[in-house]
Scaffold this motif. Structure first.
Motif, mmCIF file in Angstrom:
data_model
loop_
_atom_site.group_PDB
_atom_site.id
_atom_site.type_symbol
_atom_site.label_atom_id
_atom_site.label_comp_id
_atom_site.label_asym_id
_atom_site.label_seq_id
_atom_site.Cartn_x
_atom_site.Cartn_y
_atom_site.Cartn_z
ATOM 1 N N THR A 194 113.529 -9.931 17.582
ATOM 2 C CA THR A 194 114.072 -11.000 17.690
ATOM 3 C C THR A 194 115.225 -11.323 18.782
ATOM 4 N N GLN A 195 115.106 -10.001 19.389
ATOM 5 C CA GLN A 195 115.848 -9.756 20.686
ATOM 6 C C GLN A 195 115.184 -10.226 21.770
ATOM 7 N N PRO A 196 115.588 -11.087 22.800
ATOM 8 C CA PRO A 196 114.878 -11.524 23.934
ATOM 9 C C PRO A 196 114.815 -10.332 24.885
ATOM 10 N N LEU A 197 113.529 -10.456 25.651
ATOM 11 C CA LEU A 197 113.372 -9.382 26.672
ATOM 12 C C LEU A 197 114.391 -9.872 27.942
ATOM 13 N N PRO A 198 114.767 -9.024 28.646
ATOM 14 C CA PRO A 198 115.256 -9.541 29.730
ATOM 15 C C PRO A 198 114.320 -9.842 30.811
ATOM 16 N N GLY A 199 114.769 -10.635 31.726
ATOM 17 C CA GLY A 199 113.759 -11.376 32.749
ATOM 18 C C GLY A 199 113.158 -10.319 33.643
ATOM 19 N N GLY A 200 111.885 -10.639 34.155
ATOM 20 C CA GLY A 200 111.467 -9.700 35.012
ATOM 21 C C GLY A 200 111.249 -10.507 36.464
ATOM 22 N N PRO A 201 110.937 -9.915 37.376
ATOM 23 C CA PRO A 201 110.758 -10.657 38.766
ATOM 24 C C PRO A 201 110.263 -11.911 39.096
ATOM 25 N N PHE A 202 109.305 -12.161 37.932
ATOM 26 C CA PHE A 202 108.767 -13.647 38.144
ATOM 27 C C PHE A 202 109.295 -14.722 37.105
ATOM 28 N N LYS A 203 110.471 -14.407 36.408
ATOM 29 C CA LYS A 203 110.994 -15.160 35.661
ATOM 30 C C LYS A 203 111.481 -16.768 36.660
ATOM 31 N N PRO A 204 112.268 -16.209 37.694
ATOM 32 C CA PRO A 204 112.707 -17.505 38.774
ATOM 33 C C PRO A 204 111.485 -18.207 38.917
ATOM 34 N N LEU A 205 110.156 -17.948 39.216
ATOM 35 C CA LEU A 205 109.410 -18.826 39.768
ATOM 36 C C LEU A 205 108.700 -19.547 38.506
ATOM 37 N N LEU A 206 108.668 -18.949 37.264
ATOM 38 C CA LEU A 206 108.431 -19.628 35.966
ATOM 39 C C LEU A 206 109.244 -20.844 35.763
ATOM 40 N N ALA A 207 110.468 -20.402 36.023
ATOM 41 C CA ALA A 207 111.561 -21.443 35.818
ATOM 42 C C ALA A 207 111.468 -22.619 36.736
ATOM 43 N N ALA A 208 111.327 -22.204 37.950
ATOM 44 C CA ALA A 208 110.974 -23.249 39.111
ATOM 45 C C ALA A 208 109.908 -24.137 38.731
ATOM 46 N N LEU A 209 108.829 -23.338 38.292
ATOM 47 C CA LEU A 209 107.530 -24.245 38.047
ATOM 48 C C LEU A 209 108.028 -25.433 36.922
ATOM 49 N N HIS A 210 108.787 -24.806 35.715
ATOM 50 C CA HIS A 210 109.132 -25.557 34.690
ATOM 51 C C HIS A 210 110.146 -26.933 35.119
ATOM 52 N N ARG A 211 110.772 -26.661 36.131
ATOM 53 C CA ARG A 211 111.647 -27.834 36.563
ATOM 54 C C ARG A 211 110.676 -28.611 37.580
ATOM 55 N N LEU A 212 109.871 -28.196 38.080
ATOM 56 C CA LEU A 212 109.045 -29.178 38.934
ATOM 57 C C LEU A 212 108.010 -29.910 38.029
ATOM 58 N N GLN A 213 107.584 -29.444 36.856
ATOM 59 C CA GLN A 213 106.831 -29.971 35.866
ATOM 60 C C GLN A 213 107.674 -31.142 35.426
#
Length: 301
Positions: A194-213
């Motif tokens: 139940t404890q979220p993992l810290p973000g890795g190096p590609f979290k910002p890209l996944l977030a940017a793709l989410h915004r683009l979608q």
């Protein structure tokens, strides 16, 4: 004239070898004949280069731009000389790639220019440049130029597949696995489900793709996949982490150590990112792939 800005855009910085097939020319350069390389590029100035490994990803991302909004920017960031840069721009035009900006450093490492470009992603065939970009905090991958090219079965869908630990997520759990083995890894992840993992190096890209979608485009959509060696019960923490980030992935494959290549072949991504060289090498037999030199696995290598 008002100052131009790349704010609020998904900016892909890419080397010329990642975007186009310059492998024949690169062999001349690698032989130590820099002048011969420049002459060859100049001789071929009017010969458009063939698509490279990341071509499909770039072309599809640029299709999110329309008359109402320019959401994606592609910039060539290359160790090439400016003369060779002319061929890159001409090849882009011939291949209907909207390319306005480029930085050509004639042998010097170019990754320092990622910061003023506000790059969301850096793709290069040069491992040193990729490692430098990752160390500076940018999502970056070394493109395996021996990868197969992307299929064209989904022209209106950008398909991107990600490994989990040390790519989308931090390598916190991978460190446990490397130090203490699979059973300790499973116990660790179950106790922290139940404890979220810290973000890795590609979290910002996944977030940017989410915004683009979410920005909306009637012609194009994004389909993402998490393709990980995790299996139950360690799957739960990965899913809960994405839920905590409020970012969806369309598909999740928990393969428990099975080779990823055949699964990726079915998904048909325009690109796949993984931190482990053996996974990337196997994936490259089936799909365009890139190595993310991050996390404990790359310290040990």
């Amino acid at each position: 004239m008002a100052a131009m800005s790349l704010d609020d855009k998904l900016v892909v910085a890419i080397s010329s070898r990642a975007l186009f097939d310059f492998e024949e020319e690169n062999r001349v350069f690698e032989s130590g004949d820099a002048d011969g390389y420049m002459r060859l590029q100049l001789q071929r100035l009017d010969v458009p280069a063939a698509p490279g490994i990341a071509f499909s990803l770039v072309k599809k991302l640029l299709a999110f731009n329309d008359a109402s909004a320019q959401r994606v920017e592609v910039v060539v960031l290359s160790r090439n000389d400016p003369v060779s840069g002319m061929r890159v721009f001409r090849s882009a035009k011939a291949n209907d790639i909207q390319l306005q900006r480029g930085v050509f450093t004639q042998g010097r490492s170019p990754f320092g220019y990622l910061r003023p470009l506000k790059a969301t992603l850096f793709l290069s065939a040069n491992e040193d440049d990729v490692r430098g970009a990752l160390a500076a905090g940018f999502p970056a991958a070394r493109v395996l130029t021996e990868s197969v090219l992307a299929h064209d079965n989904y022209p209106n869908e950008v398909r991107i597949a990600f490994d989990g630990d040390a790519v989308l997520f931090s390598d916190e759990a991978e460190q446990v696995f490397q130090a203490r083995g699979l059973e300790a890894f499973q116990e660790h992840e179950l106790s922290k489900a139940t404890q979220p993992l810290p973000g890795g190096p590609f979290k910002p890209l996944l977030a940017a793709l989410h915004r683009l979608q979410n920005a909306g485009n009637a012609r194009m959509r994004i389909r993402t996949a998490l393709v990980t060696a995790r299996s139950a019960p360690a799957h739960e923490r990965a899913i809960r982490t994405l839920m905590d980030w409020k970012i969806d992935v369309d598909e999740a494959m928990f393969l428990g150590g099975l080779p990823k290549g055949e699964f990726l072949r079915e998904f048909e991504p325009d690109f796949f990112f993984d931190d482990q060289t053996r996974h990337v090498a196997h994936a490259a037999l089936h799909v365009p792939a890139g190595h993310v030199a991050a996390g404990i696995a790359n310290v040990l290598n």
